[in-house]
Design an enzyme around this catalytic site. Structure first.
Site, short mmCIF file in Angstrom:
data_model
loop_
_atom_site.label_atom_id
_atom_site.label_comp_id
_atom_site.label_asym_id
_atom_site.label_seq_id
_atom_site.Cartn_x
_atom_site.Cartn_y
_atom_site.Cartn_z
N GLU A 172 33.70 57.41 -20.97
CA GLU A 172 33.47 57.11 -19.56
C GLU A 172 33.42 55.62 -19.31
O GLU A 172 32.92 54.86 -20.13
CB GLU A 172 32.10 57.67 -19.14
CG GLU A 172 31.96 59.14 -19.31
CD GLU A 172 30.57 59.63 -18.92
OE1 GLU A 172 30.27 60.77 -19.24
OE2 GLU A 172 29.81 58.87 -18.29
N CYS A 192 18.76 60.46 -23.72
CA CYS A 192 20.10 59.99 -23.38
C CYS A 192 21.17 61.05 -23.60
O CYS A 192 21.20 61.71 -24.64
CB CYS A 192 20.41 58.74 -24.20
SG CYS A 192 22.07 58.12 -23.94
N CYS A 220 31.06 49.10 -16.26
CA CYS A 220 30.23 49.54 -17.38
C CYS A 220 31.16 50.22 -18.38
O CYS A 220 31.83 51.20 -18.07
CB CYS A 220 29.17 50.49 -16.82
SG CYS A 220 28.15 51.20 -18.09
N CYS A 245 25.11 57.23 -18.08
CA CYS A 245 26.36 57.28 -18.83
C CYS A 245 26.30 58.38 -19.87
O CYS A 245 25.28 58.63 -20.49
CB CYS A 245 26.60 55.95 -19.52
SG CYS A 245 27.74 54.95 -18.60
N CYS A 292 18.73 58.61 -28.99
CA CYS A 292 17.54 58.44 -28.16
C CYS A 292 17.30 59.76 -27.42
O CYS A 292 18.24 60.38 -26.94
CB CYS A 292 17.74 57.28 -27.17
SG CYS A 292 18.09 55.74 -28.01
N CYS A 331 27.23 58.75 -29.72
CA CYS A 331 26.33 57.72 -30.23
C CYS A 331 25.47 58.32 -31.33
O CYS A 331 25.03 59.46 -31.22
CB CYS A 331 25.44 57.18 -29.11
SG CYS A 331 24.36 55.84 -29.67
#
Ligand code: SAH
Ligand code: SF4
Length: 362
Positions: free
Chosen positions: A96, A131, A117, A345, A128, A124
């Site tokens: 994205e 997220c 952005c 995101c 976290c 990832c």
């Protein structure tokens, strides 16, 4: 985990590298400059379009280098608000990019600042707890051409000039250090996009050794640190990276960055109801911000489907901000319109991979 494109991505290549390459082929250096003029100021889409190059060279380049295939899968948002672009890469991975228009709330009336952005990885690895980007784990690093490609594609699709870039999309940019640095140097180069280093911000969840490494880089890019917890107890609860690099180590690395670069950093702090929005956290955050002379950017949490975290009530947010500001910290809260799409995101990709549709643009 590793993806090797069929041809060398042309938006990963620097002018000095191309000059060297051409020299070895017995070609004059100005030919490499001509190629870059086609790629960046003229935004050529193929080597065939580079009409001042000899036909044989165009064919050779065509065989060796590939143009980025960032296929638009979906867009969300409208022309005058935040717009999110979901792209499919050469290997089918989804990423994205989010275009954030000038926001008077953030930058003052009359600002023509348009921020992109950018994602730095597919997924990832840092997981976290709040997220969306980490929910499906980590797939791979983006190569520099895919990072630069997001900038070029969004300018092309939106018809707008982007004058600010933040590495706050999917992924941990400091875990993809070399590709991100290469992309930044291409975005910055006068022969490339020509974007000033101070118009680029890299956001990290707190990879202390890489922050130190970044401090040694010559470019004056800005640094934002996703703090989200002002004590180890809170940070450990929501950010597994803190077990590896606890606060003391992270703050030392931030100190080094500030003094080496002579720059103020930004601390990002998303407010999550009942987790990090207590008065004690506000006081501890204020202390950290004052020690680092950092700016604090508080952002009310954007709920993610499938996760239980909530945004605190407006009243609770105000009480927190009040306590934080009373410490003397330079702190603002970002509540502007459009942040719902921007700050979350990874959510669009998650939604698309969940319902496994997403073949048409909306
Ligand atoms: N990996 C880097 C950069 C990408 S995340 C980092 O963590 O800094 C960009 C920012 O969005 C981070 O501060 C991140 O914590 C924040 N963020 C992630 N999910 C969010 C959510 N649901 N609501 C608000 N901010 C979120
Ligand atoms: Fe990764 Fe940043 Fe999301 Fe943490 S906040 S999982 S580091 S993208």
């Amino acid at each position: 985990m590793h993806f090797t494109p069929a041809k060398t991505p042309v938006f990963s290549v620097t002018l000095p590298e191309l000059q060297l390459n051409f020299k070895e082929m017995g070609l004059p250096a100005y030919r490499a400059k001509q190629v870059m003029e086609w790629l960046y100021p003229k935004r050529a889409k193929s080597f065939g379009a580079m009409t001042n190059l000899p036909a044989a060279l165009r064919e050779q380049m065509e065989a060796a280098f590939g143009f980025e295939a960032l296929e638009l899968v979906r867009t969300v948002g409208s022309d005058d608000s935040t717009r999110k672009f979901l792209f499919k890469l050469e290997d089918g991975s989804l990423i994205e990019s989010v275009l954030i228009p000038a926001s008077p709330a953030l930058y003052g009336e009359g600002s023509d600042r348009r921020t992109l952005c950018i994602s730095s990885q597919v997924g990832c690895a840092y997981g976290c707890k709040f997220c969306a980007s980490g929910l499906n784990g980590f797939s791979r690093n983006l190569h520099a051409g895919e990072i630069v490609g997001q900038f070029l594609r969004v300018e092309e699709l939106s018809g707008e000039r982007i004058n600010n870039v933040v590495f706050m999309g999917m992924g941990e940019p400091l875990a993809n250090f070399d590709n991100v640095m290469r992309a930044i140097s291409i975005l910055n180069a006068p022969w490339g996009v020509g974007l000033g280093a101070r118009h680029m911000t890299l956001s990290t969840s707190g990879l202390a050794p890489q922050i130190r490494k970044l401090a040694e880089q010559p470019l004056q890019i800005r640094l934002a640190v996703s703090l989200h917890g002002a004590t180890d107890a809170v940070r450990n609860q929501i950010m597994p990276v803190n077990r590896k690099y606890p606060l003391a180590e992270l703050l030392e690395a931030c100190d080094e960055y500030c003094s080496r670069k002579n720059q103020r950093i930004t601390l990002e702090f998303i407010l999550i109801d009942g987790i990090n929005d207590s008065l004690e956290q506000a006081a501890a955050l204020g202390q950290i911000a004052c020690r680092l002379d950092a700016k604090v950017n508080c952002i009310p949490y954007n709920p993610v489907e499938g996760l239980d975290w909530k945004r605190p009530s407006l009243r609770r947010q105000d009480v927190f901000m009040d306590a934080l500001q009373r410490t003397g910290a330079d702190a603002t809260i970002r509540r502007e319109k459009g942040s719902d799409i921007a700050a979350a995101c990874g959510q669009l990709r998650l939604q698309v991979s969940r319902d496994a549709t997403g073949s048409e643009a909306e």
